[in-house]
Scaffold this motif. Structure first.
Motif, short mmCIF file in Angstrom:
data_model
loop_
_atom_site.label_atom_id
_atom_site.label_comp_id
_atom_site.label_asym_id
_atom_site.label_seq_id
_atom_site.Cartn_x
_atom_site.Cartn_y
_atom_site.Cartn_z
N VAL A 152 0.84 -1.20 0.00
CA VAL A 152 0.00 0.00 0.00
C VAL A 152 0.87 1.25 0.00
CG1 VAL A 152 -1.57 1.37 1.43
CG2 VAL A 152 -2.01 -1.05 1.11
N LEU A 153 1.88 1.25 0.85
CA LEU A 153 2.72 2.44 0.99
C LEU A 153 3.69 2.59 -0.17
CD1 LEU A 153 3.38 2.30 4.83
CD2 LEU A 153 1.66 3.58 3.59
N ALA A 155 3.26 1.61 -3.20
CA ALA A 155 2.55 2.05 -4.40
C ALA A 155 2.33 3.56 -4.38
CB ALA A 155 1.20 1.33 -4.51
N LEU A 156 2.40 4.15 -3.18
CA LEU A 156 2.26 5.60 -3.09
C LEU A 156 3.61 6.30 -3.22
CD1 LEU A 156 -0.15 5.68 -0.03
CD2 LEU A 156 -0.74 6.18 -2.40
N GLY A 157 4.64 5.51 -3.43
CA GLY A 157 5.97 6.09 -3.59
C GLY A 157 6.73 6.22 -2.28
N ALA A 158 6.33 5.46 -1.25
CA ALA A 158 7.01 5.55 0.04
C ALA A 158 8.42 4.97 -0.08
CB ALA A 158 6.23 4.78 1.10
N ALA B 78 -2.62 5.39 -7.33
CA ALA B 78 -3.46 4.24 -7.02
C ALA B 78 -3.68 4.14 -5.52
CB ALA B 78 -2.82 2.96 -7.53
N PRO B 100 -1.81 7.58 4.16
CA PRO B 100 -1.29 7.80 2.81
C PRO B 100 -0.91 9.26 2.55
CG PRO B 100 -3.23 6.43 2.71
CD PRO B 100 -3.13 6.92 4.12
N VAL B 104 2.32 10.56 0.35
CA VAL B 104 2.24 10.90 -1.06
C VAL B 104 2.29 12.43 -1.24
CG1 VAL B 104 -0.29 11.09 -1.35
CG2 VAL B 104 1.09 10.12 -3.18
N ARG B 154 -8.83 4.51 3.71
CA ARG B 154 -7.39 4.74 3.59
C ARG B 154 -6.96 4.65 2.13
NH1 ARG B 154 -3.62 0.54 6.45
NH2 ARG B 154 -4.24 -0.63 4.61
N HIS B 158 -6.39 9.87 -0.62
CA HIS B 158 -5.57 10.76 -1.45
C HIS B 158 -6.19 10.95 -2.84
CE1 HIS B 158 -4.30 6.66 -2.13
NE2 HIS B 158 -3.68 6.99 -3.22
#
Lengths: 257, 260
Positions: A152-153, A155-158, B78, B100, B104, B154, B158
């Motif tokens: 999850v993280l 994929a957000l670019g973490a 995504a 998130p 992000v 969650r 975003h």
């Protein structure tokens, strides 16, 4: 059904019960005091040698805590390092196991060779023996992040650092504070071993001297003092654990979905 | 090939070249705003599809594009939700939903300053899925269905353009599952987000999706593509109508075939 009062009183009842049985056994079987002194004699020794016991127990507490704090700092750092990547984990883990398998009593002579006798070998022995559970627990906490959450993280670019800060480290905290309870107990083992072998101070040394002078009640007094210090520090760590990571105890694990 | 999410001739194996393929010659295109469902036998590479489309894995062969760009890094537009809600137990529900935004861009820079505004947004989202007032509760104080709702929030907070759902309702009881179908249906209708739903539940797929892709056994590729034309908004009653049952039955036939 036990009331909460009964549960609260139980530890004291059992301690007193043990002392009573001990005292009675010594009396009934006529065990000579130089084999097993009765609790009253041990208490007498504590009173009689109070000044020496007070000073030496503080000395032991000091070396233990110094070694323990080193172990906390180093164990936390190494645990984070090992838990950071699977490769480091795979590479260092066997090394750690091997290191931990070495009996620390065998290391003390080397430490004496390097640092002379006294507080330094005691601190280092306490450190060496107690950092391992901290490392393993911190690394385990980090290594067991749910892969889905990582996805999850990610994929957000973490970044790896983001994941560690937001998930890994908070997640490892209950493991870390849990390991402190084990580590503090082991630290006492380390410092007392070293004091008995190579020191002029500390409870370990006090007991060794008492043994050479055949003051058996004083040996037992030393044991009692160590037990009290051990329990006290354990309680501090347990309190710290509960305070810092209450969420891990309030929830019964991860609630089922 | 055009589309919001496209995979063209994609081949992928986790262990690198030479190991068993997870997907091979996987080709599909999903339009913007479409609700796509992917069904197939166990281990057919459905989850691999999710990872490829979000930039968590990159194909050995073939091209994956999202929003017109070739995926070469995590896509960042995504949101994802899985069967396990994976909420963080040390955070309140609201703080879990906000997670998130702490990662992000551009929210990451703003969240500290605009915390109040973001909290409002998260609370509105929680209300939308029927979790009004649950923001201050910790995850273990919520039921499984409520945790899943929070997990959806969650995934949505975003405002992603693409929502990836990997068997999100698999662990829930039948009634809660149907409730959550309606939640997802309404989210899709309200926001127009593109959704890819991976599921084992054929009724779920037919009820929710505009189009259903049936995948083959490993190495996965698309066997059948089925347009679902039941008019929206769809009601749960639909699931008991004969045309619906026929569609489920037909899909079941394809899966049985794929398992062989």
């Amino acid at each position: 059904m036990p009331t909460s009062l009964a549960i609260r009183a139980a530890p004291w009842v059992f301690v007193i019960g043990m002392l009573v049985v001990w005292q009675a056994a010594v009396a009934i079987f006529a065990i000579p005091p130089f084999v097993l002194p009765p609790p009253t004699a041990v208490a007498g020794a504590i009173v009689q040698y109070w000044n020496a016991i007070w000073y030496e127990s503080l000395f032991t507490l000091g070396t233990t805590m110094a070694g323990f704090l080193l172990a906390v700092g180093f164990g936390l750092a190494l645990g984070l390092f090992i838990g950071w990547s699977r490769t480091i984990y795979a590479g260092l883990y066997p090394l750690m196991i091997g290191f931990n398998a070495v009996p620390k009593v065998a290391v003390v002579p080397i430490l004496v060779l390097w640092f002379g006798i006294g507080a330094v070998p005691a601190i280092i022995t306490a450190f060496l023996i107690s950092f391992f559970p901290i490392v393993v627990n911190v690394a385990t906490g980090l290594a067991t992040i749910e892969p889905e959450l990582e996805d999850v993280l990610k994929a957000l670019g973490a970044s790896k650092l983001d994941i560690m800060r937001k998930v890994g480290i908070p997640r490892a905290l209950p493991y870390f504070f849990g390991s402190l309870k084990i580590a503090i107990t082991l630290a006492f083992v380390g410092s007392v071993i070293s004091e008995s072998i190579a020191s002029n101070h500390g409870i370990g040394n006090l007991m060794l001297q008492a043994q050479s002078q055949f003051k058996v009640p004083l040996i037992f007094a030393g044991l009692v003092v160590l037990a009290v210090e051990g329990i006290a520090m354990y309680a501090v760590m347990a309190w710290l654990e509960k305070r810092m990571t209450g969420w891990a105890h309030r929830s019964t694990g991860f609630a089922s979905s | 090939m055009r589309g919001f999410v496209t995979l063209e001739g994609v081949r992928h194996a986790y262990g690198g070249a030479g190991t068993q393929l997870a997907v091979d010659n996987l080709t599909l295109a999903i339009e913007k705003g479409e609700f796509a469902a992917v069904v197939g036998p166990s281990g057919c590479g459905k989850s691999t599809l999710m990872k490829l489309a979000t930039g968590l894995q990159f194909p050995q062969n073939g091209v994956v594009t999202v929003a017109g760009e070739v995926v070469e890094k995590p896509v960042k537009i995504a949101g994802m939700a899985f069967q396990a809600p994976t909420l963080l137990p040390w955070r309140t529900t609201l703080d879990n939903v906000l997670l998130p935004l702490e990662i992000v861009e551009p929210h990451r820079k703003r969240i500290r300053r605009d915390r109040a505004a973001y909290r409002e947004r998260a609370e509105a989202l929680l209300a939308q899925v029927g979790l009004d007032g649950a923001g201050d509760k910790f995850p273990w104080e919520l039921s499984g269905g409520m945790q899943m709702r929070a997990s959806l929030c969650r995934a949505l907070v975003h405002e992603p353009q693409l929502l990836m759902l990997d068997e999100p309702f698999g662990a829930l009881d039948a009634f809660t599952r149907e409730e959550l179908w309606c939640v997802i249906r309404d989210i899709h209708a309200a926001s127009g987000v593109t959704i890819i739903l991976v599921t084992h539940d054929l009724r779920e797929a037919v009820f929710l999706a505009d189009r259903i892709f049936v995948m083959s056994a490993r190495p996965g590729h698309i066997l059948v593509e089925k347009q679902i034309d039941f008019p929206r908004p769809r009601d749960l009653e639909l699931t008991y109508a004969a045309p619906f049952q026929d569609m489920v039955h037909e899909l079941r036939g394809h899966i049985v075939e794929a398992r062989k």
